[in-house]
Design a protein around this motif. Structure first.
Motif, PDB file in Angstrom:
ATOM      1  N   VAL A 293       0.834  -1.206   0.000  1.00 57.39           N
ATOM      2  CA  VAL A 293       0.000   0.000   0.000  1.00 57.39           C
ATOM      3  C   VAL A 293       0.867   1.254   0.000  1.00 57.39           C
ATOM      4  N   LEU A 294       1.988   1.230   0.734  1.00 56.53           N
ATOM      5  CA  LEU A 294       2.899   2.370   0.730  1.00 56.53           C
ATOM      6  C   LEU A 294       3.455   2.615  -0.673  1.00 56.53           C
ATOM      7  N   PHE A 295       3.790   1.529  -1.373  1.00 59.51           N
ATOM      8  CA  PHE A 295       4.218   1.657  -2.765  1.00 59.51           C
ATOM      9  C   PHE A 295       3.126   2.342  -3.586  1.00 59.51           C
ATOM     10  N   ALA A 296       1.893   1.868  -3.434  1.00 55.12           N
ATOM     11  CA  ALA A 296       0.785   2.407  -4.214  1.00 55.12           C
ATOM     12  C   ALA A 296       0.540   3.876  -3.892  1.00 55.12           C
ATOM     13  N   LEU A 297       0.643   4.237  -2.615  1.00 52.09           N
ATOM     14  CA  LEU A 297       0.445   5.634  -2.221  1.00 52.09           C
ATOM     15  C   LEU A 297       1.500   6.554  -2.814  1.00 52.09           C
ATOM     16  N   ARG A 298       2.678   6.008  -3.084  1.00 46.63           N
ATOM     17  CA  ARG A 298       3.746   6.792  -3.698  1.00 46.63           C
ATOM     18  C   ARG A 298       3.650   6.804  -5.213  1.00 46.63           C
ATOM     19  N   GLY A 299       2.555   6.261  -5.757  1.00 49.32           N
ATOM     20  CA  GLY A 299       2.391   6.215  -7.204  1.00 49.32           C
ATOM     21  C   GLY A 299       3.155   5.078  -7.852  1.00 49.32           C
ATOM     22  N   MET A 300       3.580   4.088  -7.070  1.00 51.43           N
ATOM     23  CA  MET A 300       4.341   2.946  -7.576  1.00 51.43           C
ATOM     24  C   MET A 300       3.452   1.703  -7.564  1.00 51.43           C
ATOM     25  N   GLY A 301       2.306   1.825  -8.209  1.00 50.03           N
ATOM     26  CA  GLY A 301       1.331   0.743  -8.214  1.00 50.03           C
ATOM     27  C   GLY A 301       1.840  -0.532  -8.860  1.00 50.03           C
ATOM     28  N   THR A 302       2.631  -0.401  -9.929  1.00 56.56           N
ATOM     29  CA  THR A 302       3.134  -1.594 -10.609  1.00 56.56           C
ATOM     30  C   THR A 302       4.093  -2.377  -9.723  1.00 56.56           C
ATOM     31  N   ALA A 303       4.936  -1.670  -8.951  1.00 58.67           N
ATOM     32  CA  ALA A 303       5.839  -2.357  -8.021  1.00 58.67           C
ATOM     33  C   ALA A 303       5.047  -3.038  -6.915  1.00 58.67           C
ATOM     34  N   ALA A 304       3.977  -2.389  -6.463  1.00 55.27           N
ATOM     35  CA  ALA A 304       3.154  -2.953  -5.393  1.00 55.27           C
ATOM     36  C   ALA A 304       2.480  -4.243  -5.835  1.00 55.27           C
ATOM     37  N   ILE A 305       1.803  -4.202  -6.974  1.00 56.76           N
ATOM     38  CA  ILE A 305       1.103  -5.400  -7.440  1.00 56.76           C
ATOM     39  C   ILE A 305       2.109  -6.456  -7.875  1.00 56.76           C
ATOM     40  N   GLY A 306       3.279  -6.028  -8.374  1.00 52.74           N
ATOM     41  CA  GLY A 306       4.310  -6.985  -8.767  1.00 52.74           C
ATOM     42  C   GLY A 306       4.799  -7.804  -7.587  1.00 52.74           C
ATOM     43  N   THR A 307       4.951  -7.157  -6.438  1.00 50.99           N
ATOM     44  CA  THR A 307       5.382  -7.867  -5.231  1.00 50.99           C
ATOM     45  C   THR A 307       4.344  -8.894  -4.802  1.00 50.99           C
ATOM     46  N   LEU A 308       3.069  -8.538  -4.876  1.00 56.33           N
ATOM     47  CA  LEU A 308       2.015  -9.449  -4.446  1.00 56.33           C
ATOM     48  C   LEU A 308       1.831 -10.603  -5.434  1.00 56.33           C
ATOM     49  N   ILE A 309       2.032 -10.334  -6.718  1.00 59.52           N
ATOM     50  CA  ILE A 309       1.961 -11.421  -7.704  1.00 59.52           C
ATOM     51  C   ILE A 309       3.096 -12.404  -7.476  1.00 59.52           C
ATOM     52  N   ALA A 310       4.291 -11.881  -7.200  1.00 59.00           N
ATOM     53  CA  ALA A 310       5.436 -12.749  -6.926  1.00 59.00           C
ATOM     54  C   ALA A 310       5.200 -13.575  -5.668  1.00 59.00           C
ATOM     55  N   SER A 311       4.554 -12.989  -4.668  1.00 56.92           N
ATOM     56  CA  SER A 311       4.229 -13.729  -3.449  1.00 56.92           C
ATOM     57  C   SER A 311       3.285 -14.887  -3.746  1.00 56.92           C
ATOM     58  N   LYS A 312       2.357 -14.642  -4.648  1.00 61.66           N
ATOM     59  CA  LYS A 312       1.410 -15.689  -5.045  1.00 61.66           C
ATOM     60  C   LYS A 312       2.168 -16.865  -5.673  1.00 61.66           C
ATOM     61  N   ILE A 313       3.143 -16.560  -6.512  1.00 55.54           N
ATOM     62  CA  ILE A 313       3.955 -17.615  -7.132  1.00 55.54           C
ATOM     63  C   ILE A 313       4.732 -18.371  -6.061  1.00 55.54           C
ATOM     64  N   ASN A 314       5.321 -17.640  -5.124  1.00 59.14           N
ATOM     65  CA  ASN A 314       6.081 -18.281  -4.043  1.00 59.14           C
ATOM     66  C   ASN A 314       5.215 -19.254  -3.256  1.00 59.14           C
ATOM     67  N   GLN A 315       3.982 -18.862  -2.979  1.00 55.52           N
ATOM     68  CA  GLN A 315       3.096 -19.716  -2.204  1.00 55.52           C
ATOM     69  C   GLN A 315       2.743 -20.997  -2.951  1.00 55.52           C
ATOM     70  N   TRP A 316       2.469 -20.869  -4.254  1.00 54.50           N
ATOM     71  CA  TRP A 316       2.046 -22.032  -5.020  1.00 54.50           C
ATOM     72  C   TRP A 316       3.209 -22.947  -5.383  1.00 54.50           C
ATOM     73  N   THR A 317       4.429 -22.448  -5.331  1.00 53.42           N
ATOM     74  CA  THR A 317       5.568 -23.283  -5.718  1.00 53.42           C
ATOM     75  C   THR A 317       6.386 -23.713  -4.505  1.00 53.42           C
ATOM     76  N   LEU A 318       7.140 -22.800  -3.921  1.00 59.36           N
ATOM     77  CA  LEU A 318       8.042 -23.167  -2.842  1.00 59.36           C
ATOM     78  C   LEU A 318       7.286 -23.636  -1.599  1.00 59.36           C
ATOM     79  N   LEU A 319       6.238 -22.907  -1.198  1.00 58.74           N
ATOM     80  CA  LEU A 319       5.520 -23.266   0.024  1.00 58.74           C
ATOM     81  C   LEU A 319       4.814 -24.607  -0.124  1.00 58.74           C
TER      82      LEU A 319
END
Length: 437
Positions: A293-319
């Motif tokens: 959310v801090l990323f998004a508030l700074r106008g860095m929405g793509t970095a914010a959603i990119g981090t959460l998408i990567a987390s989704k991949i981590n959960q489905w693969t490594l976890l």
């Protein structure tokens, strides 16, 4: 630097080690919150399940914040898509610790197998059903205000969060693992061989992410901004120290926190499965959501959603891939068996993931999509019977089919992205230009 309150002179250095006051205050606050849990752990205290839950849960949250600040600041020294992937991996360490404990314990006590699946499916759906929409809505509000300040009105205001072409790597990998995920309910188990395949996919994803070219200078927000302002040597020492301390707190708290979740359910008359599935992920995911959310508030929405998408991949693969390994070393067999309730949860989680991929496959995340995700996420708390859950899963897949048809030209570029030498091929640029016209 102004506002400095801590100065330490290393033995082998001539320069003082300086920590900015705002950062120092927050680190000390996190350590103070975690201190009771460490005392309980060292002395072996466990006075009451609910009190244990609060004490150790608070320690996990406090350590998660320190871990997240350090992980974000580490991007100063590891740039590009690989940094996003590593940040996402480190940020979900608290969830990994709790989930792997349940899987390990299930090796000697089969009753704990359900909790390993519960924690994973709950955190996975929370991430997509609440985290993704939250970031998109905040990013669009910020973007629309900025556009309005420039005099833009009406149809000119942004209605969707645009993702860079490099996001096709994450989308392509997530699409593949989302399809593979349906093998788990079909097998009614997470097989050891399947877990190893998922871990290999994660390794390949990290390697591929390391090949993605940088898109510009990294920006930092909050406490991470204070860390990156330090001289290189001091910054690296501080980041490593924060990693070590926060990881130690999380690992020390994981077992009593996980046990307290189960026992608190009985003490409070609440379904322990529900507490494990939703309360634990809320504690472990909170810092990651706040950073996004801090990323998004700074106008860095793509970095914010990119981090959460990567987390989704981590959960489905490594976890998920690590669960049968932890189960085996805990004294279980090669496969982590699932009961009907867990099968149902995996179907619902996998179908939601497929819908999420369909929403972002065209590299645009519309606000109506975010609202739809939240609404469908909320419905699952009302629809609790098995047949209703399968109907909801069918709705996820039905929406995904429609979106895939609408964005059918984007499917092959996304699926091919993980295997391309470059994510910015001229052919893609030409096609995007034609679509824009």
């Amino acid at each position: 630097m102004a506002g400095v309150s801590l100065r330490v002179r290393p033995v082998a250095a001539d320069r003082e080690f300086i920590v900015p006051a705002p950062l120092l205050r927050r680190i000390l606050l996190c350590l103070a919150i975690a201190a009771p849990a460490m005392v309980f752990r060292i002395l072996g205290l466990a006075p009451h399940p609910v009190l244990d839950l609060v004490i150790f849960g608070a320690a996990v949250v406090a350590a998660s914040f320190m871990l997240a600040w350090a992980a974000e600041a580490a991007q100063k020294d590891i740039s590009g898509a690989l940094a996003i992937a590593i940040l996402a991996l480190i940020a979900v360490l608290p969830e990994y610790a709790v989930d792997l404990y349940y899987a390990f314990r299930s090796g000697s006590d089969p009753a704990y197998a359900q909790f390993a699946a519960a924690n994973m499916t709950g955190s996975n759906r929370l991430l997509l059903g609440f985290g993704w929409p939250l970031v998109v809505v905040v990013a669009l509000i910020v973007a629309r205000r900025a556009a309005a300040a420039r005099g833009v009105t009406g149809a000119g205001l942004p209605r969707a969060l645009e993702l860079p072409k490099s996001s096709r790597l994450d989308i392509g990998v997530l699409a593949m693992v989302a399809v593979l995920a349906f093998a788990i309910p079909l097998m009614q188990a997470i097989a050891m061989w399947f877990g190893l395949v998922l871990i290999l996919i994660f390794i390949a994803y990290l390697w591929r992410a390391s090949k993605v070219p940088d898109t510009g200078e990294e920006e930092f927000v909050g406490m991470a901004a204070h860390i990156v302002e330090l001289p290189e040597r001091q910054r690296r020492i501080l980041v490593v120290s924060m990693f070590v301390v926060s990881a130690a707190i999380i690992l020390a708290s994981a077992e009593p926190f996980a046990e307290a979740l189960v026992e608190s359910g009985s003490a409070l008359g609440i379904d322990s499965y529900f507490l494990v599935q939703w309360l634990a992920p809320l504690a472990s995911e909170a810092p990651e959501f706040i950073i996004a959310v801090l990323f998004a508030l700074r106008g860095m929405g793509t970095a914010a959603i990119g981090t959460l998408i990567a987390s989704k991949i981590n959960q489905w693969t490594l976890l998920v891939g690590s669960l049968p390994i932890a189960h085996y070393f805990g004294g279980g067999g090669l496969d982590l068996a699932l009961d009907p309730r867990q099968v149902e949860e995996f179907v619902l989680t996998a179908s939601q993931t497929v819908m999420g991929v369909a929403i972002i496959i065209a590299l645009r995340f519309h606000r109506w999509s975010a609202l739809a995700l939240v609404a469908l996420f909320a419905v699952q708390f009302v629809v609790t019977d098995t047949s209703g859950r399968y109907v909801l899963s069918a709705i996820h897949l039905g929406i995904a089919v429609v979106l895939f048809w609408v964005h059918r030209r984007d499917i092959l570029p996304a699926l091919a992205a993980p295997f391309r030498r470059s994510l910015l091929e001229p052919a893609d640029d030409d096609r995007e230009a034609q679509l824009a016209r």
